[in-house]
Design an enzyme around this catalytic site. Sequence first.
Site, short mmCIF file in Angstrom:
data_model
loop_
_atom_site.label_atom_id
_atom_site.label_comp_id
_atom_site.label_asym_id
_atom_site.label_seq_id
_atom_site.Cartn_x
_atom_site.Cartn_y
_atom_site.Cartn_z
N HIS A 155 -9.38 0.71 -11.17
CA HIS A 155 -9.00 1.68 -10.13
C HIS A 155 -7.55 2.12 -10.31
O HIS A 155 -7.24 3.31 -10.33
CB HIS A 155 -9.21 1.03 -8.76
CG HIS A 155 -8.46 1.68 -7.63
ND1 HIS A 155 -8.77 2.93 -7.15
CD2 HIS A 155 -7.40 1.25 -6.89
CE1 HIS A 155 -7.96 3.24 -6.16
NE2 HIS A 155 -7.10 2.23 -5.98
N PHE A 156 -6.65 1.16 -10.48
CA PHE A 156 -5.25 1.61 -10.45
C PHE A 156 -4.77 2.18 -11.78
O PHE A 156 -3.72 2.82 -11.82
CB PHE A 156 -4.31 0.58 -9.83
CG PHE A 156 -4.07 -0.71 -10.57
CD1 PHE A 156 -3.38 -0.73 -11.76
CD2 PHE A 156 -4.47 -1.91 -10.01
CE1 PHE A 156 -3.12 -1.92 -12.41
CE2 PHE A 156 -4.21 -3.12 -10.65
CZ PHE A 156 -3.54 -3.11 -11.85
N HIS A 157 -5.55 1.99 -12.85
CA HIS A 157 -5.16 2.72 -14.06
C HIS A 157 -5.58 4.18 -13.97
O HIS A 157 -5.03 5.03 -14.67
CB HIS A 157 -5.72 2.04 -15.32
CG HIS A 157 -4.90 0.85 -15.72
ND1 HIS A 157 -5.09 -0.40 -15.20
CD2 HIS A 157 -3.84 0.75 -16.56
CE1 HIS A 157 -4.18 -1.24 -15.71
NE2 HIS A 157 -3.41 -0.56 -16.55
N ARG A 197 -9.94 -10.33 -12.81
CA ARG A 197 -8.69 -9.74 -13.26
C ARG A 197 -7.68 -10.86 -13.49
O ARG A 197 -7.96 -12.02 -13.16
CB ARG A 197 -8.17 -8.73 -12.23
CG ARG A 197 -7.76 -9.35 -10.91
CD ARG A 197 -7.36 -8.34 -9.86
NE ARG A 197 -6.05 -7.73 -10.11
CZ ARG A 197 -5.29 -7.14 -9.18
NH1 ARG A 197 -5.70 -7.09 -7.91
NH2 ARG A 197 -4.14 -6.60 -9.47
N ARG A 198 -6.51 -10.54 -14.03
CA ARG A 198 -5.39 -11.48 -14.17
C ARG A 198 -5.83 -12.79 -14.81
O ARG A 198 -5.50 -13.88 -14.35
CB ARG A 198 -4.80 -11.78 -12.79
CG ARG A 198 -4.19 -10.56 -12.19
CD ARG A 198 -3.60 -10.82 -10.84
NE ARG A 198 -2.58 -9.82 -10.55
CZ ARG A 198 -2.07 -9.58 -9.36
NH1 ARG A 198 -2.47 -10.26 -8.33
NH2 ARG A 198 -1.15 -8.66 -9.20
N TYR A 209 1.74 5.40 -2.58
CA TYR A 209 1.99 6.82 -2.29
C TYR A 209 3.41 7.21 -2.66
O TYR A 209 3.69 8.38 -2.88
CB TYR A 209 1.67 7.15 -0.82
CG TYR A 209 0.21 6.90 -0.56
CD1 TYR A 209 -0.76 7.63 -1.25
CD2 TYR A 209 -0.20 5.90 0.29
CE1 TYR A 209 -2.10 7.37 -1.08
CE2 TYR A 209 -1.55 5.64 0.47
CZ TYR A 209 -2.49 6.37 -0.22
OH TYR A 209 -3.82 6.10 -0.07
N HIS A 253 0.81 -1.21 0.00
CA HIS A 253 0.00 0.00 0.00
C HIS A 253 0.85 1.27 0.00
O HIS A 253 0.68 2.11 -0.88
CB HIS A 253 -1.07 0.05 1.09
CG HIS A 253 -1.87 1.30 0.88
ND1 HIS A 253 -2.83 1.40 -0.09
CD2 HIS A 253 -1.74 2.53 1.40
CE1 HIS A 253 -3.29 2.63 -0.13
NE2 HIS A 253 -2.64 3.35 0.75
#
Length: 597
Positions: free
Chosen positions: A387-389, A450-451, A240, A236
């Site tokens: 989300h992470f794209h 996913r994956r 950041y 996580h």
Amino acid sequence: MSEALEGDRSFVDKFPQEARIIRSAFLSSFFALLLGAVFGIIQTLHRTDVFRGIISSTDYYTVLTAHGVFLVISFTIFFLVGLFTWALTRSLDRPLVNIKITWTWYALMAIGMTMTGVSILAGFVSSIDMSADVLYTFYAPLQAHPLFYTGLAVFIVGSWIAGADWFRTFLAWKREHPDERIPLQTFMVLTTMAMWYIASSAVAASVLIFLLPWSLGFIDQVNPTLTRTLFWFFGHPVVYFWLMPAYLLWYTVLPRIAGGRLFSDPLARVVFVLFLLLSTPVGIHHQYLDPGIAEGFKFISMTNTMFLLLPSLLTAFTVVASVEYGARQRGGTGLLGWLTDLPWRKPEFTGMMLAGLMFAAGGFSGMVNAGMNINYMIHNTIWVPGHFHLTVGTAVALTFMAATYWIWPQISNKPIYSRTIGLFQVVLWFIGMALMSNAMHAQGIMGVPRRTAEPEYSGFDYPMMFGGFEELNIQIAIGGTLLFVSTVLFLGNVVLTMGNPKVSGLADPLPPAISGPDDAPQVLDNLRLWVGIALTLVVLAYALPLAAIISRGGLLGSGVGSYPVWLGPAFDALVSALTPIADGALDAAAALVEVGK
Ligand code: HAS
Ligand code: CU1
């Protein structure tokens, strides 16, 4: 203030040696971006069944690992080290203490990433007995070749030395300026690196104590829950580590490009301190569905995650306020009319603003992820890549690309080859990502995993109407293709820029904030205090879950005892050596008590 003393000389005129290393780091980052983009388009077209002729299904995981590792570890972190070297040197207005050390960490990072990259790519060649199809979340039970883990360890050690290099340079500056506040950009670099030391310690332990010895055959098995938990302890905060350089740019560069100044320096410091404190004790929110971790620990992690929204919400306020101030300085008026008085033709501005806009959406999908009960619906679906794209793939990647159009001329004295292509490129990224990530979120809610190389399982029918599985696949394929084209345009523009002749007058000094550092309480600069609190929070969040995982599953998995065999005799030897000392100390204490009577 050293921040204001830049004058007309560009960064490369003042710090030619540092500029060289920054350019090298950026070029390494862009090379990784190229590789990542190639694997990205291959897997998008494969997954969506537009074109399955390039790779076999079994190679899909090699492609996915290469895409993930090259982009989220190599592209982002090489850009970060270049940017931080620039930000620290510029804001302290002094060179790094020892450029040889600087080249050493850069070389270590480059060698480490090459080792890791080679081990992944070898997976495509069946005659070579080497592979690392472990995805970028490289925890057990998937196992990679030792070269993969060794390369990662070397890369991380390189990043640690980079941090030490910046801390030493800061301390040298501090001796020369004992009474000055830490310049804002340096403050951001130091807090980010303090966070990175805490976060990366866990993944280093996981690699060095468990994964590498296991892949070398020194130990037979590991405790998968433990390596997962250590990974997410790091996994996580690493997000950041990607985001904070983008925030550095939004706070210190974007207001300038908008024609204004940062609204509040103290608020920016508060945000970075909050990230240092709260980034790490939340990693279990990636493990809501893991068995072996009690619900209570998951609940604590969820609560901490909700607090962690605060620094980003503060950022949304401060950055938009600073941009609005810039627009009003340029004559903008009205409730929203000022939006038209912004320099939308500049790729660096439009790119960063679109990145921010998409991050607002990415932040909301993050909030959905963070809720324990809603997470059960989207976990391991393609919602999560959606989300992470938006977050790392746009807030971070698009900001880095946009910032390159502003920073590259100052570190090379070469103007950008085509700013029009730059503008087109950043807008194309936004459109491509809007299509791709929206469709990914929608498919995720339908339960599409996913994956997965071919997500059309037999016997399971996804909705096929408009807005259904097939139509969303088309959106993903078009979006992914636009992103690939955008990346090629970006990289082509950089390469052509490198061929431009050198000119002068490209300096663009950064103005001080409206509310400057003197308005910030002195305690904000007390890094020791914040690191102390951050470590305490980490212990509170992780001591009990880790103890429970180890006591239930053993350090090396069930059936192997709670520690490696060779530790047993070592422990006995230690106890027998310490017993006389402890006895002596007890006798001495008893004697003291006697004397005191
Ligand atoms: Fe996340 C999964 C929760 C932020 C990256 N995340 C992931 C994964 C990645 C990732 C890579 O709780 C997948 C890992 C894997 O492979 O399994 N994430 C959050 C939360 C936040 C968050 C609560 N994530 C990020 C950032 C990332 C990132 C940042 C990369 C850089 N995430 C999760 C959770 C999971 C997860 C669960 C696990 C899911 C699962 O089940 O597997 C928060 O930090 C978000 C806060 C953000 C906001 C937005 C503020 C808005 C701003 C915009 C300002 C506007 C501007 C422009 C400047 C509250 C700052 C204005 C423009 C105009 C035109 C006016
Ligand atoms: Cu997370």
